[in-house]
Design a protein around this motif. Structure first.
Motif, PDB file in Angstrom:
ATOM      1  N   PHE A 156      37.082 -24.742 -16.656  1.00  0.00           N
ATOM      2  CA  PHE A 156      36.031 -25.716 -16.341  1.00  0.00           C
ATOM      3  C   PHE A 156      35.595 -26.532 -17.554  1.00  0.00           C
ATOM      4  CE2 PHE A 156      35.266 -21.972 -13.496  1.00  0.00           C
ATOM      5  CZ  PHE A 156      35.845 -22.536 -12.367  1.00  0.00           C
ATOM      6  N   SER A 157      35.733 -25.986 -18.750  1.00  0.00           N
ATOM      7  CA  SER A 157      35.321 -26.712 -19.951  1.00  0.00           C
ATOM      8  C   SER A 157      36.469 -27.495 -20.582  1.00  0.00           C
ATOM      9  CB  SER A 157      34.734 -25.740 -20.984  1.00  0.00           C
ATOM     10  OG  SER A 157      35.697 -24.789 -21.400  1.00  0.00           O
ATOM     11  N   THR A 158      37.610 -27.559 -19.910  1.00  0.00           N
ATOM     12  CA  THR A 158      38.730 -28.330 -20.439  1.00  0.00           C
ATOM     13  C   THR A 158      38.559 -29.807 -20.098  1.00  0.00           C
ATOM     14  OG1 THR A 158      40.058 -27.931 -18.443  1.00  0.00           O
ATOM     15  CG2 THR A 158      40.304 -26.367 -20.268  1.00  0.00           C
ATOM     16  N   ARG A 159      39.477 -30.623 -20.624  1.00  0.00           N
ATOM     17  CA  ARG A 159      39.423 -32.064 -20.420  1.00  0.00           C
ATOM     18  C   ARG A 159      40.698 -32.522 -19.703  1.00  0.00           C
ATOM     19  NH1 ARG A 159      34.971 -34.957 -21.583  1.00  0.00           N
ATOM     20  NH2 ARG A 159      35.892 -36.458 -22.994  1.00  0.00           N
ATOM     21  N   ILE A 160      40.612 -33.677 -19.064  1.00  0.00           N
ATOM     22  CA  ILE A 160      41.784 -34.292 -18.457  1.00  0.00           C
ATOM     23  C   ILE A 160      41.908 -35.714 -18.995  1.00  0.00           C
ATOM     24  CG2 ILE A 160      41.704 -32.908 -16.349  1.00  0.00           C
ATOM     25  CD1 ILE A 160      40.336 -35.248 -14.938  1.00  0.00           C
ATOM     26  N   ALA A 161      43.126 -36.215 -18.979  1.00  0.00           N
ATOM     27  CA  ALA A 161      43.379 -37.612 -19.322  1.00  0.00           C
ATOM     28  C   ALA A 161      44.096 -38.255 -18.145  1.00  0.00           C
ATOM     29  CB  ALA A 161      44.238 -37.723 -20.587  1.00  0.00           C
ATOM     30  N   TYR A 162      43.859 -39.540 -17.941  1.00  0.00           N
ATOM     31  CA  TYR A 162      44.524 -40.260 -16.875  1.00  0.00           C
ATOM     32  C   TYR A 162      44.452 -41.745 -17.178  1.00  0.00           C
ATOM     33  CZ  TYR A 162      39.612 -40.214 -15.396  1.00  0.00           C
ATOM     34  OH  TYR A 162      38.242 -40.290 -15.373  1.00  0.00           O
ATOM     35  N   VAL A 163      45.185 -42.509 -16.400  1.00  0.00           N
ATOM     36  CA  VAL A 163      45.197 -43.959 -16.554  1.00  0.00           C
ATOM     37  C   VAL A 163      44.434 -44.567 -15.395  1.00  0.00           C
ATOM     38  CG1 VAL A 163      46.632 -46.034 -16.639  1.00  0.00           C
ATOM     39  CG2 VAL A 163      47.382 -43.941 -17.797  1.00  0.00           C
ATOM     40  N   LYS A 164      43.538 -45.492 -15.717  1.00  0.00           N
ATOM     41  CA  LYS A 164      42.759 -46.182 -14.692  1.00  0.00           C
ATOM     42  C   LYS A 164      43.123 -47.660 -14.704  1.00  0.00           C
ATOM     43  CE  LYS A 164      38.412 -45.213 -13.872  1.00  0.00           C
ATOM     44  NZ  LYS A 164      36.932 -45.099 -13.998  1.00  0.00           N
ATOM     45  N   ASN A 165      43.502 -48.173 -13.544  1.00  0.00           N
ATOM     46  CA  ASN A 165      43.740 -49.610 -13.389  1.00  0.00           C
ATOM     47  C   ASN A 165      42.490 -50.246 -12.804  1.00  0.00           C
ATOM     48  OD1 ASN A 165      46.321 -49.297 -14.317  1.00  0.00           O
ATOM     49  ND2 ASN A 165      47.275 -49.298 -12.302  1.00  0.00           N
ATOM     50  N   THR A 166      41.933 -51.219 -13.506  1.00  0.00           N
ATOM     51  CA  THR A 166      40.666 -51.805 -13.095  1.00  0.00           C
ATOM     52  C   THR A 166      40.798 -53.240 -12.609  1.00  0.00           C
ATOM     53  OG1 THR A 166      40.192 -52.586 -15.337  1.00  0.00           O
ATOM     54  CG2 THR A 166      39.452 -50.378 -14.755  1.00  0.00           C
ATOM     55  N   THR A 366      52.984 -37.398  -7.001  1.00  0.00           N
ATOM     56  CA  THR A 366      53.770 -37.789  -8.178  1.00  0.00           C
ATOM     57  C   THR A 366      53.051 -37.267  -9.416  1.00  0.00           C
ATOM     58  OG1 THR A 366      52.611 -39.919  -8.423  1.00  0.00           O
ATOM     59  CG2 THR A 366      54.615 -39.917  -7.091  1.00  0.00           C
ATOM     60  N   GLU A 367      53.746 -37.221 -10.534  1.00  0.00           N
ATOM     61  CA  GLU A 367      53.174 -36.984 -11.864  1.00  0.00           C
ATOM     62  C   GLU A 367      52.362 -35.689 -11.964  1.00  0.00           C
ATOM     63  OE1 GLU A 367      50.887 -40.529 -11.977  1.00  0.00           O
ATOM     64  OE2 GLU A 367      52.642 -41.749 -11.530  1.00  0.00           O
ATOM     65  N   PRO A 368      52.979 -34.533 -11.773  1.00  0.00           N
ATOM     66  CA  PRO A 368      52.225 -33.281 -11.821  1.00  0.00           C
ATOM     67  C   PRO A 368      51.856 -32.869 -13.243  1.00  0.00           C
ATOM     68  CG  PRO A 368      54.561 -32.843 -11.512  1.00  0.00           C
ATOM     69  CD  PRO A 368      54.391 -34.328 -11.444  1.00  0.00           C
ATOM     70  N   SER A 369      50.787 -32.058 -13.357  1.00  0.00           N
ATOM     71  CA  SER A 369      50.348 -31.528 -14.653  1.00  0.00           C
ATOM     72  C   SER A 369      49.640 -30.203 -14.436  1.00  0.00           C
ATOM     73  CB  SER A 369      49.416 -32.520 -15.357  1.00  0.00           C
ATOM     74  OG  SER A 369      48.972 -32.005 -16.597  1.00  0.00           O
ATOM     75  N   PHE A 370      50.104 -29.140 -15.116  1.00  0.00           N
ATOM     76  CA  PHE A 370      49.510 -27.815 -14.973  1.00  0.00           C
ATOM     77  C   PHE A 370      48.170 -27.726 -15.691  1.00  0.00           C
ATOM     78  CE2 PHE A 370      53.729 -26.187 -13.796  1.00  0.00           C
ATOM     79  CZ  PHE A 370      53.396 -25.179 -12.885  1.00  0.00           C
ATOM     80  N   SER A 371      47.247 -26.955 -15.108  1.00  0.00           N
ATOM     81  CA  SER A 371      46.038 -26.574 -15.836  1.00  0.00           C
ATOM     82  C   SER A 371      46.450 -25.607 -16.942  1.00  0.00           C
ATOM     83  CB  SER A 371      45.039 -25.904 -14.894  1.00  0.00           C
ATOM     84  OG  SER A 371      45.557 -24.678 -14.397  1.00  0.00           O
ATOM     85  N   PRO A 372      45.659 -25.502 -18.022  1.00  0.00           N
ATOM     86  CA  PRO A 372      46.070 -24.632 -19.135  1.00  0.00           C
ATOM     87  C   PRO A 372      46.129 -23.146 -18.791  1.00  0.00           C
ATOM     88  CG  PRO A 372      43.877 -25.542 -19.499  1.00  0.00           C
ATOM     89  CD  PRO A 372      44.456 -26.275 -18.331  1.00  0.00           C
ATOM     90  N   GLY A 374      47.400 -22.218 -15.911  1.00  0.00           N
ATOM     91  CA  GLY A 374      48.554 -22.140 -15.031  1.00  0.00           C
ATOM     92  C   GLY A 374      48.250 -21.909 -13.570  1.00  0.00           C
ATOM     93  N   LYS A 375      46.968 -21.921 -13.183  1.00  0.00           N
ATOM     94  CA  LYS A 375      46.592 -21.589 -11.813  1.00  0.00           C
ATOM     95  C   LYS A 375      46.466 -22.810 -10.908  1.00  0.00           C
ATOM     96  CE  LYS A 375      46.463 -17.207 -12.464  1.00  0.00           C
ATOM     97  NZ  LYS A 375      47.500 -16.339 -11.838  1.00  0.00           N
ATOM     98  N   TYR A 376      46.446 -24.011 -11.493  1.00  0.00           N
ATOM     99  CA  TYR A 376      46.273 -25.238 -10.709  1.00  0.00           C
ATOM    100  C   TYR A 376      47.225 -26.310 -11.231  1.00  0.00           C
ATOM    101  CZ  TYR A 376      41.920 -22.840  -9.562  1.00  0.00           C
ATOM    102  OH  TYR A 376      41.008 -21.903  -9.157  1.00  0.00           O
ATOM    103  N   ILE A 377      47.530 -27.264 -10.355  1.00  0.00           N
ATOM    104  CA  ILE A 377      48.358 -28.406 -10.743  1.00  0.00           C
ATOM    105  C   ILE A 377      47.647 -29.673 -10.299  1.00  0.00           C
ATOM    106  CG2 ILE A 377      50.594 -29.560 -10.527  1.00  0.00           C
ATOM    107  CD1 ILE A 377      51.791 -26.847  -9.767  1.00  0.00           C
ATOM    108  N   MET A 378      47.450 -30.593 -11.234  1.00  0.00           N
ATOM    109  CA  MET A 378      46.893 -31.902 -10.913  1.00  0.00           C
ATOM    110  C   MET A 378      48.044 -32.872 -10.716  1.00  0.00           C
ATOM    111  SD  MET A 378      44.059 -34.124 -13.063  1.00  0.00           S
ATOM    112  CE  MET A 378      42.774 -32.927 -12.677  1.00  0.00           C
ATOM    113  N   GLY A 415      44.365 -31.333 -20.209  1.00  0.00           N
ATOM    114  CA  GLY A 415      44.293 -30.951 -21.599  1.00  0.00           C
ATOM    115  C   GLY A 415      44.349 -29.442 -21.808  1.00  0.00           C
ATOM    116  N   PRO A 416      44.558 -29.015 -23.051  1.00  0.00           N
ATOM    117  CA  PRO A 416      44.671 -27.590 -23.355  1.00  0.00           C
ATOM    118  C   PRO A 416      43.322 -26.923 -23.478  1.00  0.00           C
ATOM    119  CG  PRO A 416      44.857 -28.842 -25.365  1.00  0.00           C
ATOM    120  CD  PRO A 416      44.734 -29.853 -24.252  1.00  0.00           C
ATOM    121  N   PHE A 417      43.337 -25.600 -23.629  1.00  0.00           N
ATOM    122  CA  PHE A 417      42.125 -24.886 -24.010  1.00  0.00           C
ATOM    123  C   PHE A 417      41.726 -25.336 -25.409  1.00  0.00           C
ATOM    124  CE2 PHE A 417      43.866 -21.495 -21.117  1.00  0.00           C
ATOM    125  CZ  PHE A 417      42.871 -21.583 -20.167  1.00  0.00           C
ATOM    126  N   MET A 418      40.430 -25.550 -25.602  1.00  0.00           N
ATOM    127  CA  MET A 418      39.933 -25.904 -26.931  1.00  0.00           C
ATOM    128  C   MET A 418      39.497 -24.649 -27.658  1.00  0.00           C
ATOM    129  SD  MET A 418      40.324 -29.170 -27.052  1.00  0.00           S
ATOM    130  CE  MET A 418      39.318 -29.697 -28.440  1.00  0.00           C
TER     131      MET A 418
END
Length: 419
Positions: A156-166, A366-372, A374-378, A415-418
């Motif tokens: 819950f305290s991790t971060r995510i990055a993504y691209v936003k088209n505005t 499209t474009e999967p990404s694992f949570s750090p 490993g229990k979820y995929i965005m 993002g990874p665990f900090m």
């Protein structure tokens, strides 16, 4: 004048500011054998801009692991609690806490987790934070609850990055895992794609088309500085970090054909790994850093292959379906996620690498990404003509959808665990 403009922001900004959510989270489905947890309102939590207990409840509910019960009362971490009464109401655990403010404006946030079955405390945390870190501290408490009750580290305290088209271009955005505290790391009129977090969580590699061709850049989130990782002849794309952060794998067409290379984060030491007439792209390191998974059409259509990071022969990994792309390896190295086109639909699949057993997790992905942990995929998806992000648990039982009214969002990277 450069087409890309950057916001310089410090580590303080990176860790979050108190802003309204720009992403809406919708939850569907629940995990099996949910753990019933009662969460009480924290004593004096109205002193802070955000109610700590509300953030904790929302985190636990999003996980799908917990059945969150509103305790319907305020209970301090120092209070004497009738745990048997909460046990009788169906709660296996109880969360209580308090908030106080010091003379210098900092908030002291304390919490305690009780086991109602054993009638004893399980865990407790306390500490002072500046006002802009109240949400982060609440996420850390939710992480502690998750870990103490499941044995798995919380995200819950991790971060995510993504691209936003505005409509005015593309923005590389970082945010809390729940979509709060959006911060623009880079913005430009041309497309930004393929963000990838460094293992220490301080940098993001990405691809920009600002020079009328793909170039791989490195954005330092702590200083705002940007450096070029790879700008050789042809296309430079698909950056992926090694687990120790010492190198990145990239896809380059500098010799005419797209091949897999490794390169240091400072842009030196390009080393070619693949040598095949087919297109080799989308590299990903294994969890131990010894293997690289990648997409190749050397068998006639795109499939997932793997090879040693030192080079050599490649071994095919996917055999079901004629179109398999975007490999991602779980942090523990046991699961491969990828996108497969079958029956005209792009779906997210996961494979147990030991047994080869596949599971379809989501359609239109499209474009999967694992949570750090490993229990979820965005992943990215489309609905109602708008691109958005979604999250699915690796067992497929819990699904979340992250949407925004401010523009299409895509290309997620968790993002990874900090430390």
């Amino acid at each position: 004048m450069k087409k890309l403009h950057y916001l310089l922001f410090s580590a303080t900004l990176l860790m979050g500011t108190a802003t309204h959510a720009q992403i809406k989270v919708e939850i569907a489905g629940v995990g099996s054998n949910q753990i019933p947890v009662a969460v009480a309102a924290f004593a004096d939590e109205n002193l802070a801009q955000d109610d700590v207990s509300d953030i904790i409840r929302a985190d636990l509910e999003r996980s799908g692991i917990f059945k969150v019960i509103d305790a319907r009362q305020t209970i301090s971490d120092s209070a004497s609690v009738d745990l048997a009464a909460f046990r009788a109401s169906g709660a296996d655990a109880l969360v209580v806490g308090s908030v106080s403010r010091s003379s210098d404006g900092r908030f002291a946030i304390r919490y305690k987790l009780h086991d109602t079955v054993k009638g004893a405390p399980i865990s407790q945390l306390g500490g002072e934070v500046q006002p802009k870190y109240v949400r982060l501290q609440a996420h850390r408490i939710a992480d502690d609850i998750y870990e103490k009750l499941t044995g798995v580290r919380g995200i819950f305290s991790t971060r995510i990055a993504y691209v936003k088209n505005t409509g005015r271009g593309s923005a590389l955005v970082v945010a809390d895992a729940d979509g709060e505290n959006e911060i623009v790391a880079a913005h430009g009129r041309e497309s930004i794609i393929s963000p990838a977090w460094s293992p220490d969580g301080t940098k993001v590699a990405y691809v920009s088309l600002e020079d009328r061709k793909p170039v791989v850049y490195l954005q330092d989130l702590m200083t705002g500085r940007r450096n070029v990782i790879s700008n050789v002849k042809g296309n430079n794309s698909a950056p992926a970090w090694s687990p120790d952060g010492s190198m990145l794998a990239v896809a380059l067409s500098k010799d005419g054909n797209t091949e897999i290379y490794t390169v240091r984060p400072d842009g030196t030491g390009h080393r070619r790994l693949t040598n095949n007439p087919a297109i080799d792209s989308e590299p990903q390191f294994s969890a131990d850093g010894q293997t690289i998974y990648f997409m190749s059409d050397r068998s006639g259509g795109p499939q997932i292959y793997k090879m040693s990071v030192s080079g050599g022969n490649a071994t095919r990994v996917t055999f079901n379906g004629n179109y398999n792309i975007s490999p991602r390896v779980s942090p523990d190295g046991k699961t491969l996620a990828w996108i497969s086109q079958r029956n005209g639909n792009f779906s997210l699949y996961a494979m147990d690498l030991a047994s080869g057993q596949e599971l379809r997790l989501a359609d239109g992905a499209t474009e999967p990404s694992f949570s750090p942990n490993g229990k979820y995929i965005m992943y990215a998806t489309k609905g109602g003509g708008r691109a958005s992000l979604a999250v699915v648990s690796v067992d497929g039982r819990v699904k979340q959808r992250l949407t925004t009214n401010a523009g299409n969002i895509r290309e997620p990277s968790w993002g990874p665990f900090m430390k």
